[in-house]
Design a protein around this motif. Structure first.
Motif, PDB file in Angstrom:
ATOM      1  N   ASN A   9       0.822  -1.213   0.000  1.00 55.10           N
ATOM      2  CA  ASN A   9       0.000   0.000   0.000  1.00 55.10           C
ATOM      3  C   ASN A   9       0.854   1.260   0.000  1.00 55.10           C
ATOM      4  O   ASN A   9       0.521   2.246  -0.668  1.00 55.10           O
ATOM      5  CB  ASN A   9      -0.962   0.012   1.186  1.00 55.10           C
ATOM      6  N   THR A  10       1.958   1.242   0.747  1.00 52.05           N
ATOM      7  CA  THR A  10       2.863   2.399   0.764  1.00 52.05           C
ATOM      8  C   THR A  10       3.413   2.671  -0.626  1.00 52.05           C
ATOM      9  O   THR A  10       3.402   3.802  -1.109  1.00 52.05           O
ATOM     10  CB  THR A  10       4.018   2.165   1.763  1.00 52.05           C
ATOM     11  N   VAL A  11       3.887   1.622  -1.288  1.00 50.54           N
ATOM     12  CA  VAL A  11       4.469   1.775  -2.621  1.00 50.54           C
ATOM     13  C   VAL A  11       3.422   2.234  -3.628  1.00 50.54           C
ATOM     14  O   VAL A  11       3.647   3.185  -4.390  1.00 50.54           O
ATOM     15  CB  VAL A  11       5.151   0.456  -3.070  1.00 50.54           C
ATOM     16  N   THR A  12       2.278   1.584  -3.653  1.00 52.62           N
ATOM     17  CA  THR A  12       1.267   1.954  -4.652  1.00 52.62           C
ATOM     18  C   THR A  12       0.716   3.359  -4.384  1.00 52.62           C
ATOM     19  O   THR A  12       0.445   4.101  -5.333  1.00 52.62           O
ATOM     20  CB  THR A  12       0.129   0.925  -4.726  1.00 52.62           C
ATOM     21  N   ALA A  13       0.596   3.748  -3.125  1.00 49.22           N
ATOM     22  CA  ALA A  13       0.132   5.107  -2.811  1.00 49.22           C
ATOM     23  C   ALA A  13       1.161   6.139  -3.264  1.00 49.22           C
ATOM     24  O   ALA A  13       0.809   7.202  -3.790  1.00 49.22           O
ATOM     25  CB  ALA A  13      -0.147   5.242  -1.320  1.00 49.22           C
ATOM     26  N   VAL A 113      10.878  -1.182   1.841  1.00 50.20           N
ATOM     27  CA  VAL A 113      10.081  -0.355   2.742  1.00 50.20           C
ATOM     28  C   VAL A 113      10.466  -0.683   4.186  1.00 50.20           C
ATOM     29  O   VAL A 113      10.595  -1.853   4.548  1.00 50.20           O
ATOM     30  CB  VAL A 113       8.566  -0.607   2.528  1.00 50.20           C
ATOM     31  N   ARG A 114      10.659   0.372   4.976  1.00 50.74           N
ATOM     32  CA  ARG A 114      10.954   0.195   6.395  1.00 50.74           C
ATOM     33  C   ARG A 114      10.157   1.215   7.190  1.00 50.74           C
ATOM     34  O   ARG A 114      10.194   2.408   6.878  1.00 50.74           O
ATOM     35  CB  ARG A 114      12.447   0.373   6.656  1.00 50.74           C
ATOM     36  N   ASP A 115       9.443   0.748   8.187  1.00 50.07           N
ATOM     37  CA  ASP A 115       8.674   1.623   9.085  1.00 50.07           C
ATOM     38  C   ASP A 115       7.745   2.566   8.315  1.00 50.07           C
ATOM     39  O   ASP A 115       7.625   3.747   8.648  1.00 50.07           O
ATOM     40  CB  ASP A 115       9.605   2.433   9.991  1.00 50.07           C
ATOM     41  N   GLY A 116       7.114   2.040   7.259  1.00 51.09           N
ATOM     42  CA  GLY A 116       6.134   2.816   6.517  1.00 51.09           C
ATOM     43  C   GLY A 116       6.696   3.801   5.512  1.00 51.09           C
ATOM     44  O   GLY A 116       5.950   4.569   4.907  1.00 51.09           O
ATOM     45  N   HIS A 117       8.027   3.793   5.305  1.00 50.41           N
ATOM     46  CA  HIS A 117       8.659   4.688   4.330  1.00 50.41           C
ATOM     47  C   HIS A 117       9.535   3.887   3.377  1.00 50.41           C
ATOM     48  O   HIS A 117      10.152   2.885   3.763  1.00 50.41           O
ATOM     49  CB  HIS A 117       9.511   5.748   5.032  1.00 50.41           C
ATOM     50  N   ILE A 118       9.605   4.347   2.152  1.00 48.94           N
ATOM     51  CA  ILE A 118      10.430   3.692   1.140  1.00 48.94           C
ATOM     52  C   ILE A 118      11.873   4.133   1.357  1.00 48.94           C
ATOM     53  O   ILE A 118      12.158   5.335   1.415  1.00 48.94           O
ATOM     54  CB  ILE A 118       9.943   4.057  -0.269  1.00 48.94           C
ATOM     55  N   VAL A 119      12.788   3.161   1.480  1.00 48.83           N
ATOM     56  CA  VAL A 119      14.190   3.487   1.753  1.00 48.83           C
ATOM     57  C   VAL A 119      15.125   3.208   0.579  1.00 48.83           C
ATOM     58  O   VAL A 119      16.206   3.783   0.508  1.00 48.83           O
ATOM     59  CB  VAL A 119      14.708   2.778   3.031  1.00 48.83           C
ATOM     60  N   GLU A 120      14.706   2.316  -0.348  1.00 52.68           N
ATOM     61  CA  GLU A 120      15.549   2.007  -1.493  1.00 52.68           C
ATOM     62  C   GLU A 120      14.699   1.671  -2.712  1.00 52.68           C
ATOM     63  O   GLU A 120      13.569   1.223  -2.573  1.00 52.68           O
ATOM     64  CB  GLU A 120      16.447   0.793  -1.209  1.00 52.68           C
TER      65      GLU A 120
END
Length: 140
Positions: A9-13, A113-120
């Motif tokens: 969901n984080t990535v698609t959002a 994704v880590r802790d709700g944020h994209i890191v790489e």
């Protein structure tokens, strides 16, 4: 919702916000401060600002640019997406003046994704196909 679904969901959002809606603030909302783009597209920098630059560049040239998800799979902290993006060229891009032509760009991205944020991010985009559509590379 489990962690894998939250990561998807984080990535698609993020993709929807930045590349389909043109919301440059999505970079601040979804990408971690330490975000690293291992395969920066089209000559942008490998950090958050490079993603913002890519989003702004495509919106300026293709105001109707949108990224459609072909499929998305995830395991652990990794999310893989295969997409087809497209838009009608209404502004200059890579020195090519507006043509009114619709172009498309296919690609695959792997996001961590880590802790709700994209890191790489790692990715492969059909940049040659895009350059051919813009008349910057010869047709096969």
């Amino acid at each position: 919702m489990d962690a894998i679904e939250q990561n998807k969901n984080t990535v698609t959002a993020f993709i929807e916000a930045l590349f389909t809606k043109g919301d440059l603030g999505a970079v601040d909302e979804y990408l971690a401060e330490e975000f690293v783009n291992h395969d920066p597209p089209l000559g942008v920098t490998a950090d958050r600002e490079g993603m913002r630059t890519a989003g702004a560049m495509f919106r300026a040239a293709f105001p109707d640019w949108r990224s459609d998800l072909d499929f998305c799979v995830a395991e652990g902290d990794l999310v893989v997406e295969h997409f087809t993006a497209s838009g009608t060229q209404q502004g200059e891009i890579f020195g090519v003046p507006a043509s009114g032509q619709t172009v498309s760009l296919r690609g695959i991205n792997i996001w961590r994704v880590r802790d709700g944020h994209i890191v790489e991010r790692w990715g492969r985009l059909d940049e040659l196909g895009l350059m051919r559509q813009l008349g910057l590379a010869p047709q096969p």
